[in-house]
Motif scaffolding. Structure first.
Motif, PDB file in Angstrom:
ATOM      1  N   GLY A 183       0.805  -1.212   0.000  1.00 24.57           N
ATOM      2  CA  GLY A 183       0.000   0.000   0.000  1.00 24.57           C
ATOM      3  C   GLY A 183       0.843   1.270   0.000  1.00 24.57           C
ATOM      4  O   GLY A 183       0.540   2.227   0.698  1.00 24.57           O
ATOM      5  N   ILE A 184       1.909   1.252  -0.785  1.00 24.49           N
ATOM      6  CA  ILE A 184       2.829   2.390  -0.847  1.00 24.49           C
ATOM      7  C   ILE A 184       2.904   2.917  -2.270  1.00 24.49           C
ATOM      8  O   ILE A 184       2.465   2.255  -3.205  1.00 24.49           O
ATOM      9  CB  ILE A 184       4.241   2.000  -0.356  1.00 24.49           C
ATOM     10  CG1 ILE A 184       4.833   0.864  -1.205  1.00 24.49           C
ATOM     11  CG2 ILE A 184       4.204   1.627   1.123  1.00 24.49           C
ATOM     12  CD1 ILE A 184       6.256   0.486  -0.856  1.00 24.49           C
ATOM     13  N   GLY A 227      18.855  -5.953  -0.186  1.00 25.86           N
ATOM     14  CA  GLY A 227      18.839  -5.257   1.094  1.00 25.86           C
ATOM     15  C   GLY A 227      18.425  -3.805   0.952  1.00 25.86           C
ATOM     16  O   GLY A 227      17.657  -3.281   1.760  1.00 25.86           O
ATOM     17  N   ARG A 228      18.929  -3.135  -0.067  1.00 23.77           N
ATOM     18  CA  ARG A 228      18.547  -1.732  -0.300  1.00 23.77           C
ATOM     19  C   ARG A 228      17.072  -1.620  -0.654  1.00 23.77           C
ATOM     20  O   ARG A 228      16.380  -0.709  -0.206  1.00 23.77           O
ATOM     21  CB  ARG A 228      19.375  -1.113  -1.413  1.00 23.77           C
ATOM     22  CG  ARG A 228      20.760  -0.762  -0.977  1.00 23.77           C
ATOM     23  CD  ARG A 228      21.474  -0.036  -2.084  1.00 23.77           C
ATOM     24  NE  ARG A 228      22.855   0.164  -1.678  1.00 23.77           N
ATOM     25  CZ  ARG A 228      23.573   1.180  -2.058  1.00 23.77           C
ATOM     26  NH1 ARG A 228      23.067   2.085  -2.871  1.00 23.77           N
ATOM     27  NH2 ARG A 228      24.814   1.304  -1.657  1.00 23.77           N
ATOM     28  N   LEU A 229      16.587  -2.548  -1.470  1.00 20.57           N
ATOM     29  CA  LEU A 229      15.179  -2.530  -1.836  1.00 20.57           C
ATOM     30  C   LEU A 229      14.311  -2.770  -0.605  1.00 20.57           C
ATOM     31  O   LEU A 229      13.323  -2.075  -0.387  1.00 20.57           O
ATOM     32  CB  LEU A 229      14.884  -3.565  -2.918  1.00 20.57           C
ATOM     33  CG  LEU A 229      13.429  -3.654  -3.382  1.00 20.57           C
ATOM     34  CD1 LEU A 229      12.932  -2.311  -3.922  1.00 20.57           C
ATOM     35  CD2 LEU A 229      13.284  -4.744  -4.425  1.00 20.57           C
ATOM     36  N   ALA A 230      14.691  -3.738   0.217  1.00 24.55           N
ATOM     37  CA  ALA A 230      13.933  -4.033   1.437  1.00 24.55           C
ATOM     38  C   ALA A 230      13.930  -2.830   2.375  1.00 24.55           C
ATOM     39  O   ALA A 230      12.891  -2.486   2.953  1.00 24.55           O
ATOM     40  CB  ALA A 230      14.514  -5.257   2.137  1.00 24.55           C
ATOM     41  N   ALA A 231      15.071  -2.171   2.533  1.00 20.50           N
ATOM     42  CA  ALA A 231      15.155  -0.999   3.399  1.00 20.50           C
ATOM     43  C   ALA A 231      14.278   0.138   2.855  1.00 20.50           C
ATOM     44  O   ALA A 231      13.614   0.841   3.626  1.00 20.50           O
ATOM     45  CB  ALA A 231      16.605  -0.537   3.532  1.00 20.50           C
ATOM     46  N   PHE A 232      14.276   0.310   1.547  1.00 13.77           N
ATOM     47  CA  PHE A 232      13.439   1.344   0.935  1.00 13.77           C
ATOM     48  C   PHE A 232      11.973   1.069   1.206  1.00 13.77           C
ATOM     49  O   PHE A 232      11.234   1.965   1.622  1.00 13.77           O
ATOM     50  CB  PHE A 232      13.694   1.418  -0.573  1.00 13.77           C
ATOM     51  CG  PHE A 232      12.747   2.331  -1.281  1.00 13.77           C
ATOM     52  CD1 PHE A 232      12.916   3.697  -1.235  1.00 13.77           C
ATOM     53  CD2 PHE A 232      11.673   1.820  -1.980  1.00 13.77           C
ATOM     54  CE1 PHE A 232      12.030   4.552  -1.874  1.00 13.77           C
ATOM     55  CE2 PHE A 232      10.777   2.657  -2.626  1.00 13.77           C
ATOM     56  CZ  PHE A 232      10.951   4.032  -2.566  1.00 13.77           C
ATOM     57  N   LYS A 287       9.097   3.213   3.545  1.00 20.34           N
ATOM     58  CA  LYS A 287       7.826   3.703   3.024  1.00 20.34           C
ATOM     59  C   LYS A 287       6.648   3.194   3.846  1.00 20.34           C
ATOM     60  O   LYS A 287       5.633   3.866   3.950  1.00 20.34           O
ATOM     61  CB  LYS A 287       7.636   3.263   1.569  1.00 20.34           C
ATOM     62  CG  LYS A 287       8.586   3.902   0.607  1.00 20.34           C
ATOM     63  CD  LYS A 287       8.273   5.365   0.494  1.00 20.34           C
ATOM     64  CE  LYS A 287       8.415   5.857  -0.908  1.00 20.34           C
ATOM     65  NZ  LYS A 287       7.987   7.229  -1.064  1.00 20.34           N
ATOM     66  N   VAL A 288       6.798   2.009   4.422  1.00 22.80           N
ATOM     67  CA  VAL A 288       5.708   1.388   5.181  1.00 22.80           C
ATOM     68  C   VAL A 288       5.590   2.011   6.568  1.00 22.80           C
ATOM     69  O   VAL A 288       4.496   2.198   7.078  1.00 22.80           O
ATOM     70  CB  VAL A 288       5.920  -0.144   5.305  1.00 22.80           C
ATOM     71  CG1 VAL A 288       4.917  -0.770   6.249  1.00 22.80           C
ATOM     72  CG2 VAL A 288       5.822  -0.780   3.928  1.00 22.80           C
ATOM     73  N   CYS A 289       6.693   2.356   7.173  1.00 25.82           N
ATOM     74  CA  CYS A 289       6.686   2.885   8.544  1.00 25.82           C
ATOM     75  C   CYS A 289       6.222   4.304   8.632  1.00 25.82           C
ATOM     76  O   CYS A 289       6.239   5.101   7.856  1.00 25.82           O
ATOM     77  CB  CYS A 289       8.071   2.784   9.159  1.00 25.82           C
ATOM     78  SG  CYS A 289       8.593   1.082   9.312  1.00 25.82           S
TER      79      CYS A 289
END
Length: 71
Positions: free
Chosen positions: A44-45, A60-65, A69-71
């Motif tokens: 939902g981003i 890892g960079r994609l997951a962190a991005f 956005k989710v938080c």
């Protein structure tokens, strides 16, 4: 990611340092768009196409991005 790229058989081999765009043959410009759409729907981003460069460098960079956005 593994479903969108159809690489379920290699899911256990993926980690934070796994190179994405330019390293995974399944991840070309069309599948990047598919992956962005899938991430937007799942979390939902909103993701602009301008983030593709460094964001899609490693898993890892994609997951962190996505997490930012989710938080």
């Amino acid at each position: 990611m593994v479903v969108t790229l159809d690489i379920e058989d290699r899911a256990d081999d993926l980690g934070p340092e796994t190179g994405l765009y330019g390293n995974l043959p399944e991840l070309d410009s069309l599948t990047v768009v598919k992956l962005i759409v899938a991430l937007q729907k799942r979390f939902g981003i909103e993701i602009g196409i301008e983030v593709v460069g460094e964001t899609f460098d490693t898993l890892g960079r994609l997951a962190a991005f996505v997490e930012s956005k989710v938080c």
